[in-house]
Scaffold this active site. Structure first.
Site, PDB file in Angstrom:
ATOM      1  N   LYS A  22      60.087  57.181 -72.850  1.00  0.00           N
ATOM      2  CA  LYS A  22      58.886  56.282 -72.493  1.00  0.00           C
ATOM      3  C   LYS A  22      59.080  55.010 -72.934  1.00  0.00           C
ATOM      4  CE  LYS A  22      57.270  57.847 -76.974  1.00  0.00           C
ATOM      5  NZ  LYS A  22      56.867  59.180 -77.832  1.00  0.00           N
ATOM      6  N   LYS A  42      64.858  52.500 -85.361  1.00  0.00           N
ATOM      7  CA  LYS A  42      63.645  51.735 -85.013  1.00  0.00           C
ATOM      8  C   LYS A  42      63.244  50.675 -85.469  1.00  0.00           C
ATOM      9  CE  LYS A  42      61.250  56.375 -83.760  1.00  0.00           C
ATOM     10  NZ  LYS A  42      60.230  57.124 -83.766  1.00  0.00           N
ATOM     11  N   LYS A  58      68.671  59.079 -71.623  1.00  0.00           N
ATOM     12  CA  LYS A  58      67.727  59.822 -71.798  1.00  0.00           C
ATOM     13  C   LYS A  58      66.492  59.476 -70.855  1.00  0.00           C
ATOM     14  CE  LYS A  58      66.208  62.114 -75.569  1.00  0.00           C
ATOM     15  NZ  LYS A  58      66.006  62.859 -77.028  1.00  0.00           N
TER      16      LYS A  58
HETATM   17  P1  AMP Z   1      59.514  61.334 -78.257  1.00  0.00           P
HETATM   18  O1  AMP Z   1      58.674  61.210 -77.079  1.00  0.00           O
HETATM   19  O2  AMP Z   1      60.781  60.745 -78.357  1.00  0.00           O
HETATM   20  O3  AMP Z   1      58.780  61.253 -79.661  1.00  0.00           O
HETATM   21  O4  AMP Z   1      60.094  63.057 -78.417  1.00  0.00           O
HETATM   22  C1  AMP Z   1      59.053  63.996 -78.523  1.00  0.00           C
HETATM   23  C2  AMP Z   1      59.938  65.282 -78.283  1.00  0.00           C
HETATM   24  O5  AMP Z   1      60.378  65.106 -77.091  1.00  0.00           O
HETATM   25  C3  AMP Z   1      61.101  65.296 -79.154  1.00  0.00           C
HETATM   26  O6  AMP Z   1      61.386  66.824 -79.421  1.00  0.00           O
HETATM   27  C4  AMP Z   1      62.213  65.054 -78.316  1.00  0.00           C
HETATM   28  O7  AMP Z   1      63.609  65.575 -78.758  1.00  0.00           O
HETATM   29  C5  AMP Z   1      61.811  65.552 -76.818  1.00  0.00           C
HETATM   30  N1  AMP Z   1      62.518  64.637 -75.731  1.00  0.00           N
HETATM   31  C6  AMP Z   1      62.054  63.134 -75.717  1.00  0.00           C
HETATM   32  N2  AMP Z   1      62.658  62.786 -74.477  1.00  0.00           N
HETATM   33  C7  AMP Z   1      63.448  63.809 -73.986  1.00  0.00           C
HETATM   34  C8  AMP Z   1      64.328  64.086 -72.962  1.00  0.00           C
HETATM   35  N3  AMP Z   1      64.540  62.958 -72.230  1.00  0.00           N
HETATM   36  N4  AMP Z   1      64.944  65.323 -72.803  1.00  0.00           N
HETATM   37  C9  AMP Z   1      64.580  66.223 -73.578  1.00  0.00           C
HETATM   38  N5  AMP Z   1      63.642  66.299 -74.625  1.00  0.00           N
HETATM   39  C10 AMP Z   1      63.267  65.130 -74.920  1.00  0.00           C
END
Ligand code: AMP
Length: 342
Positions: free
Chosen positions: A200, A104, A197
């Site tokens: 956002k 990050k 993946k």
């Molecule tokens: P983040 O938006 O990256 O802070 O992720 C928030 C939660 O969503 C975390 O538990 C991530 O592991 C899950 N997450 C984010 N992107 C994905 C994705 N493309 N597929 C599955 N889980 C996701």
């Protein structure tokens, strides 16, 4: 869940659905981590909006805020207070090993906030402020949970005498929080690149389905979703796993429709046609299930967001109940450390 950006299908299928399922089997505490969010710059207006939207998304996806506790982190000061104590328990060497900070912070580490660096200590406080025993974590948070376990153990060791004097005869004040692996979580990949993946932070909005996308947007994104140049559909699951874009669409269908991957693959095979648009039929079916499933959730988020005062009341109620658990634990921590409180 952090209140940053808009929630997408990956957050929903990969995290939210799994976490909400746990309210059936566990006493659950759900925290919208606004203090974690500000470790990188957040526009205050957008942050306020995002905190309410994540809260609304939880409720719209089935979280019962009467049964479980749902609140935003900054309203329960025990998180920040305990995090400070943990800043003094955790070692620099431990934090230096955290791979997420390296990712990050990027190349310009000097310009990263101190909060981004100390983030795992706050996460340890999020867990241990409740003496929580189980934490659902994805792959990306495993290392941070390990750190929380190390912090719990070092605290117990450093203050063993005081902890025992308080009547904890086994010398254990903080339990070791266990990671919970919740079934086969769906890993949702980008609609533009099956090896990345869904995220956002990806610049192209066409790469993801947002929970707030309307039917037209969902339909357009699925229609344009990348497939591959093979002339025929995969014959079995093994072949499917070698074709990431198709695999992703089949996985999304299975998760949304609540069917097995094999059943989704059977549908793909039975709907495929000769020629360049072999997956049109399957994409139509996927659009249908996606809009059927996500439409009502979106409508409920919109309805809830229309009354921000009601969302704030839910958060206030959750905060009061969270505080009732965390405050006595924090008081004991203060006694153990040697602080005086009145
Ligand atoms: P983040 O938006 O990256 O802070 O992720 C928030 C939660 O969503 C975390 O538990 C991530 O592991 C899950 N997450 C984010 N992107 C994905 C994705 N493309 N597929 C599955 N889980 C996701």
């Amino acid at each position: 869940m952090q209140p940053t950006g808009s929630l997408h299908l990956g957050n929903y299928l990969g995290a939210m659905v799994q976490w909400i399922e746990m309210q059936k089997t566990h006493e659950c505490i759900y925290c919208v981590v606004d203090m974690h969010a500000i470790t990188v710059w957040q526009d205050p207006k957008e942050l306020r909006h995002a905190i309410r939207q994540v809260t609304a998304a939880y409720i719209a996806s089935g979280l019962d805020p009467k049964r479980s506790i749902l609140f935003n982190q900054s309203q329960v000061s025990a998180h920040a207070e305990l995090a400070w104590i943990f800043n003094c328990v955790a070692r620099l060497g431990w934090l230096n090993r955290m791979t997420q900070f390296k990712e990050k912070a990027g190349k310009d580490r000097e310009a990263a906030s101190v909060g981004l660096y100390a983030y795992p200590n706050l996460m340890a406080a999020d867990i241990l402020a409740y003496r929580a025993t189980h934490v659902p974590v994805g792959e990306d948070q495993k290392q941070h949970l390990e750190l929380a376990r190390d912090i719990a153990q070092k605290f117990n060791n450093d203050f063993r005498a005081e902890i025992e004097a308080k009547g904890y005869n086994d010398g254990i004040f903080f339990p070791q929080p266990e990671p919970v692996i919740t079934g086969p979580a769906t890993r949702v990949m980008s609609l533009r690149d099956g090896t990345k993946k869904m995220s956002k932070s990806e610049p192209s909005d066409m790469s993801r389905i947002n929970l707030m996308d309307d039917t037209d947007a969902i339909s357009e994104k699925i229609k344009k979703a990348k497939t591959d140049m093979e002339p025929a559909p995969p014959a079995n699951l093994e072949e499917l796993s070698t074709r990431p874009e198709i695999d992703n669409l089949v996985g999304i269908y299975a998760a949304l429709a609540g069917v097995s991957k094999q059943a989704a693959l059977d549908l793909l095979i039975s709907t495929s046609t000769e020629g360049p648009s072999i997956f049109t039929g399957f994409k139509r079916a996927l659009t249908e299930v996606a809009t059927q499933k996500l439409g009502p959730i979106r409508a409920e988020i919109v309805r809830l967001m229309d009354d921000p005062a009601e969302i704030d009341r839910v958060l206030a109620d959750g905060s009061t109940r969270a505080r009732a658990i965390a405050s006595p634990i924090l008081d004991e921590v203060k006694d153990i450390v040697g602080f005086i409180r009145s």
